[in-house]
Design an enzyme around this catalytic site. Structure first.
Site, PDB file in Angstrom:
ATOM      1  N   ASN A  38       0.836  -1.192   0.000  1.00 35.37           N
ATOM      2  CA  ASN A  38       0.000   0.000   0.000  1.00 35.37           C
ATOM      3  C   ASN A  38       0.873   1.246   0.000  1.00 35.37           C
ATOM      4  O   ASN A  38       0.611   2.234  -0.683  1.00 35.37           O
ATOM      5  CB  ASN A  38      -0.934  -0.001   1.208  1.00 35.37           C
ATOM      6  CG  ASN A  38      -1.930   1.135   1.137  1.00 35.37           C
ATOM      7  OD1 ASN A  38      -2.666   1.263   0.167  1.00 35.37           O
ATOM      8  ND2 ASN A  38      -1.954   1.987   2.162  1.00 35.37           N
ATOM      9  N   GLY A  39       1.945   1.200   0.788  1.00 35.11           N
ATOM     10  CA  GLY A  39       3.037   2.151   0.653  1.00 35.11           C
ATOM     11  C   GLY A  39       4.070   1.539  -0.276  1.00 35.11           C
ATOM     12  O   GLY A  39       4.240   0.315  -0.302  1.00 35.11           O
ATOM     13  N   ARG A  66      -1.450   7.500  -1.367  1.00 36.21           N
ATOM     14  CA  ARG A  66      -0.521   8.642  -1.404  1.00 36.21           C
ATOM     15  C   ARG A  66      -0.159   8.972  -2.843  1.00 36.21           C
ATOM     16  O   ARG A  66      -0.007   8.098  -3.684  1.00 36.21           O
ATOM     17  CB  ARG A  66       0.748   8.346  -0.607  1.00 36.21           C
ATOM     18  CG  ARG A  66       0.500   8.049   0.855  1.00 36.21           C
ATOM     19  CD  ARG A  66       1.802   7.689   1.559  1.00 36.21           C
ATOM     20  NE  ARG A  66       1.558   6.782   2.664  1.00 36.21           N
ATOM     21  CZ  ARG A  66       2.452   5.942   3.167  1.00 36.21           C
ATOM     22  NH1 ARG A  66       3.668   5.883   2.637  1.00 36.21           N
ATOM     23  NH2 ARG A  66       2.134   5.161   4.173  1.00 36.21           N
ATOM     24  N   GLY A 104       3.413  -6.808  -0.551  1.00 33.15           N
ATOM     25  CA  GLY A 104       2.175  -7.399  -1.027  1.00 33.15           C
ATOM     26  C   GLY A 104       1.989  -7.411  -2.526  1.00 33.15           C
ATOM     27  O   GLY A 104       1.706  -8.457  -3.125  1.00 33.15           O
ATOM     28  N   VAL A 105       2.143  -6.266  -3.168  1.00 34.04           N
ATOM     29  CA  VAL A 105       1.987  -6.193  -4.625  1.00 34.04           C
ATOM     30  C   VAL A 105       3.198  -6.797  -5.316  1.00 34.04           C
ATOM     31  O   VAL A 105       3.079  -7.578  -6.266  1.00 34.04           O
ATOM     32  CB  VAL A 105       1.772  -4.734  -5.066  1.00 34.04           C
ATOM     33  CG1 VAL A 105       1.705  -4.639  -6.588  1.00 34.04           C
ATOM     34  CG2 VAL A 105       0.511  -4.158  -4.444  1.00 34.04           C
ATOM     35  N   GLU A 152      10.312  -8.203   7.693  1.00 36.91           N
ATOM     36  CA  GLU A 152      10.788  -7.097   8.513  1.00 36.91           C
ATOM     37  C   GLU A 152      10.903  -7.495   9.982  1.00 36.91           C
ATOM     38  O   GLU A 152      11.804  -7.036  10.689  1.00 36.91           O
ATOM     39  CB  GLU A 152       9.853  -5.902   8.348  1.00 36.91           C
ATOM     40  CG  GLU A 152       9.885  -5.310   6.944  1.00 36.91           C
ATOM     41  CD  GLU A 152       8.830  -4.251   6.713  1.00 36.91           C
ATOM     42  OE1 GLU A 152       9.139  -3.069   6.953  1.00 36.91           O
ATOM     43  OE2 GLU A 152       7.712  -4.604   6.309  1.00 36.91           O
TER      44      GLU A 152
END
Length: 396
Positions: free
Chosen positions: A210-211, A240, A329-330, A383
């Site tokens: 998402n970021g 964003r 994710g993407v 992470e």
């Protein structure tokens, strides 16, 4: 067994993971959310994948940590049997002060609080989590691992904005970069995977969730990254905007009478894919595009256009590239994004193998052809493991 409890805390939630740093395995994980609302939610997942959920009032982070401790006691593993040697905390912004994992002291807490001016949506929540964790685990070290730390190797030419020098110094306006924990983990994993001499290895890491951000890495060190003073700069993201002409803000302030708060909300929560397509999840964007939604199709094209632009610019900065990795994710799950992002990089030696790119997989995998001069990888990020390892490494 060297066990670290990793905490990733926000203003109304926190995620946790109990990590065995020796094996790299997660012994348990969970989420406590909707803190301060009428009804909170807590999810605990043990090492077998069994999940339990509780819905109950969680007035603050301290209460949330008690809910977490209760979950460990009831569903395991027992924190008496696998007691954490330390608690590692993800902190988004360390400014120019913190360039390595740091044992948390009252002075460090003060610095994190003061740096909230640069990350008002992130650092206050992290500090709440730190203080609640210190009450829950008073007898073990607490360590802060900063998202910005990996990018402290940027050269002045890469982190300096071309504005009035004195003003920039007074208000600490410069590029800091983010997603550093992920970029560090993925670039190290990719280097180990391809082997050979790492000292001159040139890498691009695309962290696409998402970021989203991209980092150029040479010899294991960050030399350029797309996010700036805040996580707003750079690629098109879920909500964003990424890069935008600053004069757009002046125009909207003058002609649409938008306040600073309005503009902040616009660029952070109503822009990116959501602003263009009405939805922020790439899966939803693609579903709408396939159904003939022109706005969604344009959103995808803008997203890919920005990825290609940054790839080309960073290959130029590195003087070529040896390895390109996709993560988050993407990046890990969307073959179409990977294919289209790489489609114009033949000049740099990139050749994508369609079959490999489309194939599902869980670990590190190659998606480039055997003839490609550049190795293109999918590297699942971790992470929490990176935070746990960094935490364990600085302890005596």
């Amino acid at each position: 067994m060297s066990v670290v409890l990793v905490i990733n805390s926000g203003s109304s939630s926190f995620k946790y993971q109990l990590v065995d740093t020796g094996s790299g395995s997660a012994l348990a994980s969970g989420l406590v959310e909707r803190i301060g609302q009428d009804q909170g939610r807590a999810v605990h997942v043990d090492a077998t994948g069994a999940e339990t959920e509780r819905i109950l009032p969680i007035p603050d982070h301290t209460a949330g940590f008690q809910v977490m401790l209760d979950a460990f006691a009831e569903h395991g593993p027992s924190l008496q049997d696998v007691a954490p040697m330390a608690v590692g905390h993800r902190v988004v912004h360390g400014g120019a002060r913190f360039f390595e994992p740091t044992v948390i002291t009252p002075r460090v807490e003060t610095d994190i609080e003061e740096l909230a001016a640069l990350a008002p949506l992130h650092n206050p929540g992290a500090l709440q989590g730190i203080r609640a964790a210190e009450r829950a685990f008073p007898d073990v070290p607490h360590v802060a691992v900063f998202d910005t730390a990996f990018h402290q190797t940027l050269a002045p030419a890469a982190y300096t904005y071309a504005i009035d020098r004195d003003l920039a110094e007074t208000y600490r306006i410069r590029r800091y970069g983010f997603h550093g924990t992920s970029h560090k983990y993925v670039s190290a994993a990719a280097a180990a995977f391809v082997g050979g001499d790492r000292e001159d290895l040139r890498q691009l890491v695309f962290h696409l969730g998402n970021g989203a951000s991209v980092t150029a890495v040479r010899g294991g060190r960050s030399v350029e990254t797309s996010m700036g003073m805040t996580p707003l700069e750079g690629l098109v993201m879920g909500t964003r905007s990424g890069d935008i002409d600053p004069a757009v803000l002046f125009t909207l302030a003058r002609r649409a009478s938008l306040t600073v708060a309005d503009l902040d909300e616009l660029l952070n929560t109503r822009s990116g894919l959501k602003g263009l397509a009405g939805v922020s999840d790439m899966r939803d964007v693609l579903a709408r595009a396939e159904a003939g939604d022109e706005a969604a199709s344009l959103a995808f094209e803008v997203y890919i256009h920005r990825l290609r632009g940054y790839a080309g610019a960073y290959i130029a900065q590195l003087g070529g590239v040896d390895v390109i990795s996709f993560t988050a994710g993407v990046g890990e799950n969307n073959a179409l994004v990977r294919r289209e992002a790489m489609a114009t990089l033949g000049f740099a030696g990139v050749e994508i193998d369609e079959r490999r790119n489309e194939a599902a997989g869980r670990g590190i995998r190659v998606i480039s052809t055997d003839e490609s001069r550049v190795t293109v990888l999918v590297v699942p990020t971790n992470e929490e493991l990176e935070i746990a390892r960094q935490t364990a490494q600085i302890l005596p």
